[in-house]
Design an enzyme around this catalytic site. Structure first.
Site, PDB file in Angstrom:
ATOM      1  N   TYR A 113      21.702 -76.074 -32.561  1.00 56.49           N
ATOM      2  CA  TYR A 113      22.543 -77.256 -32.314  1.00 56.49           C
ATOM      3  C   TYR A 113      21.906 -78.521 -32.912  1.00 56.49           C
ATOM      4  O   TYR A 113      22.594 -79.338 -33.545  1.00 56.49           O
ATOM      5  CB  TYR A 113      22.732 -77.395 -30.805  1.00 56.49           C
ATOM      6  CG  TYR A 113      23.676 -78.476 -30.342  1.00 56.49           C
ATOM      7  CD1 TYR A 113      25.061 -78.319 -30.457  1.00 56.49           C
ATOM      8  CD2 TYR A 113      23.180 -79.629 -29.745  1.00 56.49           C
ATOM      9  CE1 TYR A 113      25.924 -79.312 -29.997  1.00 56.49           C
ATOM     10  CE2 TYR A 113      24.036 -80.619 -29.282  1.00 56.49           C
ATOM     11  CZ  TYR A 113      25.403 -80.456 -29.411  1.00 56.49           C
ATOM     12  OH  TYR A 113      26.254 -81.442 -28.946  1.00 56.49           O
ATOM     13  N   LYS A 168      23.644 -80.791 -35.720  1.00 59.34           N
ATOM     14  CA  LYS A 168      23.976 -82.198 -35.470  1.00 59.34           C
ATOM     15  C   LYS A 168      23.179 -83.138 -36.377  1.00 59.34           C
ATOM     16  O   LYS A 168      23.665 -84.216 -36.733  1.00 59.34           O
ATOM     17  CB  LYS A 168      23.754 -82.533 -33.994  1.00 59.34           C
ATOM     18  CG  LYS A 168      24.732 -81.821 -33.040  1.00 59.34           C
ATOM     19  CD  LYS A 168      26.187 -82.101 -33.367  1.00 59.34           C
ATOM     20  CE  LYS A 168      27.130 -81.714 -32.228  1.00 59.34           C
ATOM     21  NZ  LYS A 168      28.550 -81.856 -32.619  1.00 59.34           N
TER      22      LYS A 168
HETATM   23  P1  NAP Z   1      33.667 -79.185 -24.522  1.00 60.98           P
HETATM   24  O1  NAP Z   1      34.095 -79.835 -23.268  1.00 60.98           O
HETATM   25  O2  NAP Z   1      32.979 -77.860 -24.486  1.00 60.98           O
HETATM   26  O3  NAP Z   1      34.940 -79.115 -25.516  1.00 60.98           O
HETATM   27  C1  NAP Z   1      34.785 -78.567 -26.786  1.00 60.98           C
HETATM   28  C2  NAP Z   1      36.092 -78.652 -27.519  1.00 60.98           C
HETATM   29  O4  NAP Z   1      35.901 -78.123 -28.846  1.00 60.98           O
HETATM   30  C3  NAP Z   1      37.191 -77.830 -26.866  1.00 60.98           C
HETATM   31  O5  NAP Z   1      38.406 -78.529 -26.966  1.00 60.98           O
HETATM   32  C4  NAP Z   1      37.223 -76.569 -27.735  1.00 60.98           C
HETATM   33  O6  NAP Z   1      38.506 -75.965 -27.785  1.00 60.98           O
HETATM   34  C5  NAP Z   1      36.887 -77.142 -29.086  1.00 60.98           C
HETATM   35  N1  NAP Z   1      36.368 -76.121 -29.998  1.00 60.98           N
HETATM   36  C6  NAP Z   1      35.250 -75.377 -29.887  1.00 60.98           C
HETATM   37  N2  NAP Z   1      35.117 -74.552 -30.936  1.00 60.98           N
HETATM   38  C7  NAP Z   1      36.186 -74.793 -31.743  1.00 60.98           C
HETATM   39  C8  NAP Z   1      36.612 -74.266 -32.985  1.00 60.98           C
HETATM   40  N3  NAP Z   1      35.895 -73.314 -33.642  1.00 60.98           N
HETATM   41  N4  NAP Z   1      37.759 -74.727 -33.529  1.00 60.98           N
HETATM   42  C9  NAP Z   1      38.481 -75.681 -32.896  1.00 60.98           C
HETATM   43  N5  NAP Z   1      38.129 -76.235 -31.717  1.00 60.98           N
HETATM   44  C10 NAP Z   1      36.989 -75.777 -31.150  1.00 60.98           C
HETATM   45  O7  NAP Z   1      32.641 -80.124 -25.334  1.00 60.98           O
HETATM   46  P2  NAP Z   1      32.424 -81.699 -25.265  1.00 60.98           P
HETATM   47  O8  NAP Z   1      31.281 -81.957 -24.367  1.00 60.98           O
HETATM   48  O9  NAP Z   1      33.693 -82.408 -25.072  1.00 60.98           O
HETATM   49  O10 NAP Z   1      31.877 -81.940 -26.753  1.00 60.98           O
HETATM   50  C11 NAP Z   1      32.674 -82.537 -27.773  1.00 60.98           C
HETATM   51  C12 NAP Z   1      31.751 -82.885 -28.939  1.00 60.98           C
HETATM   52  O11 NAP Z   1      30.749 -83.801 -28.487  1.00 60.98           O
HETATM   53  C13 NAP Z   1      31.012 -81.693 -29.514  1.00 60.98           C
HETATM   54  O12 NAP Z   1      30.899 -81.825 -30.905  1.00 60.98           O
HETATM   55  C14 NAP Z   1      29.662 -81.808 -28.871  1.00 60.98           C
HETATM   56  O13 NAP Z   1      28.662 -81.170 -29.625  1.00 60.98           O
HETATM   57  C15 NAP Z   1      29.488 -83.307 -28.826  1.00 60.98           C
HETATM   58  N6  NAP Z   1      28.501 -83.748 -27.856  1.00 60.98           N
HETATM   59  C16 NAP Z   1      28.696 -83.534 -26.541  1.00 60.98           C
HETATM   60  C17 NAP Z   1      27.716 -83.953 -25.637  1.00 60.98           C
HETATM   61  C18 NAP Z   1      27.863 -83.786 -24.147  1.00 60.98           C
HETATM   62  O14 NAP Z   1      26.899 -84.101 -23.441  1.00 60.98           O
HETATM   63  N7  NAP Z   1      28.988 -83.312 -23.633  1.00 60.98           N
HETATM   64  C19 NAP Z   1      26.554 -84.579 -26.105  1.00 60.98           C
HETATM   65  C20 NAP Z   1      26.405 -84.778 -27.467  1.00 60.98           C
HETATM   66  C21 NAP Z   1      27.385 -84.371 -28.343  1.00 60.98           C
HETATM   67  P3  NAP Z   1      38.918 -74.641 -26.928  1.00 60.98           P
HETATM   68  O15 NAP Z   1      38.555 -74.901 -25.508  1.00 60.98           O
HETATM   69  O16 NAP Z   1      40.371 -74.543 -27.167  1.00 60.98           O
HETATM   70  O17 NAP Z   1      38.131 -73.508 -27.522  1.00 60.98           O
END
Ligand code: NAP
Length: 248
Positions: free
Chosen positions: A156, A160
């Site tokens: 990851y 990133k």
């Molecule tokens: P999340 O709640 O797990 O949601 C992930 C989303 O991505 C879901 O809508 C999922 O869709 C979609 N997804 C996953 N694989 C996919 C694919 N191959 N094609 C299309 N859609 C896909 O994650 P989140 O926390 O909201 O994270 C969103 C972004 O922020 C990510 O890039 C993550 O790395 C980044 N981020 C998050 C955090 C944190 O603390 N939460 C911190 C730093 C960065 P489905 O459910 O339909 O599969």
């Protein structure tokens, strides 16, 4: 007048979490929204209805960001339906956290494919019409993991960090064509992704955050909408940290 009125924005991975809130935020500010998801069909349909209730258009595509052909199909269909694509938010992402000695080739490949290749695929499909129009914005959702590295996240952190390199290189490539490219480096945000953290990791993380709490999706979406808007017209190649002070 709403600041994104009449614009069309693609948000990837919007069925849940941060992407969902960004899609709603840009819709609240007047933009039509096309979004994709992979597995969460009911949540995607619910979001589509919520966006439409705000009085703008919503298009939902069940498309894997890692599949360039499918991504091209989605971007072309969205452009045909909405007339233009003004902005793209590369948000879709996932984690497969493990110590490197336990990490499989699949854990590595799946994380790189979704978080990094996915963003390349969408940018690749969307960039040329933006350059021709001499206007467009790409926003990549990265992580402090990509800035400082996190143990248990070699895949990851690499993806990133790669996304930050992609952001800066592409910003240099397309700036003269009127296209801006930026990244968000997020800290711990309360979503399904962080709900998986073991309690002791959560406690340890909280101790490292000067603001003393995990972020909410509502702490991220307004900054994302700002970076898409005309108010950010002179911001490109930037990596904006939204992390409660975690990685300074
Ligand atoms: P999340 O709640 O797990 O949601 C992930 C989303 O991505 C879901 O809508 C999922 O869709 C979609 N997804 C996953 N694989 C996919 C694919 N191959 N094609 C299309 N859609 C896909 O994650 P989140 O926390 O909201 O994270 C969103 C972004 O922020 C990510 O890039 C993550 O790395 C980044 N981020 C998050 C955090 C944190 O603390 N939460 C911190 C730093 C960065 P489905 O459910 O339909 O599969």
């Amino acid at each position: 007048m709403k600041e994104l009125a009449g614009q069309s924005v693609i948000v990837t991975g919007a069925s849940r979490g941060i992407g969902r809130e960004i899609a709603l935020e840009v819709a609240r500010r007047g933009a039509n929204v096309a979004f994709n998801y992979l597995r969460s069909e009911p949540q995607a349909q619910e979001l589509k209805a919520e966006i439409e209730a705000l009085g703008v258009k919503a298009l939902a595509y069940k498309v894997d960001v890692g599949d360039l052909g499918a991504v091209r199909g989605m971007v072309d269909a969205a452009r045909a339906a909405l007339g233009r694509i003004d902005a793209v938010v590369n948000n879709a992402g996932l984690t497969r956290d493990k110590l490197v000695m336990m990490m499989s080739e699949e854990d590595w490949a799946e994380v790189l494919r979704t978080n990094l290749t996915g963003a390349f695929n969408v940018a690749r499909a969307a960039i040329f019409p933006m350059m021709k129009a001499k206007s467009g914005v790409i926003l990549n959702v990265s992580s402090v993991s990509g800035l400082v590295g996190m143990a248990g996240q070699v895949n990851y952190s690499a993806a990133k960090a790669g996304l930050i390199g992609l952001t800066k290189a592409l910003a240099k490539e397309v700036g003269r064509h009127g296209v801006r490219v930026n990244a968000l480096a997020l800290g711990f945000i309360e979503t399904d992704m962080t709900a998986k953290l073991p309690a002791q990791n959560r406690e340890a993380a909280l101790k490292m955050i000067p603001l003393g709490r995990f972020g909410a999706v509502g702490d991220v979406a307004p900054a994302a909408a700002f970076l898409l808007s005309g108010a950010a017209a002179y911001i490109t190649g930037a990596v904006i940290q939204i992390d409660g002070g975690l990685a300074m």
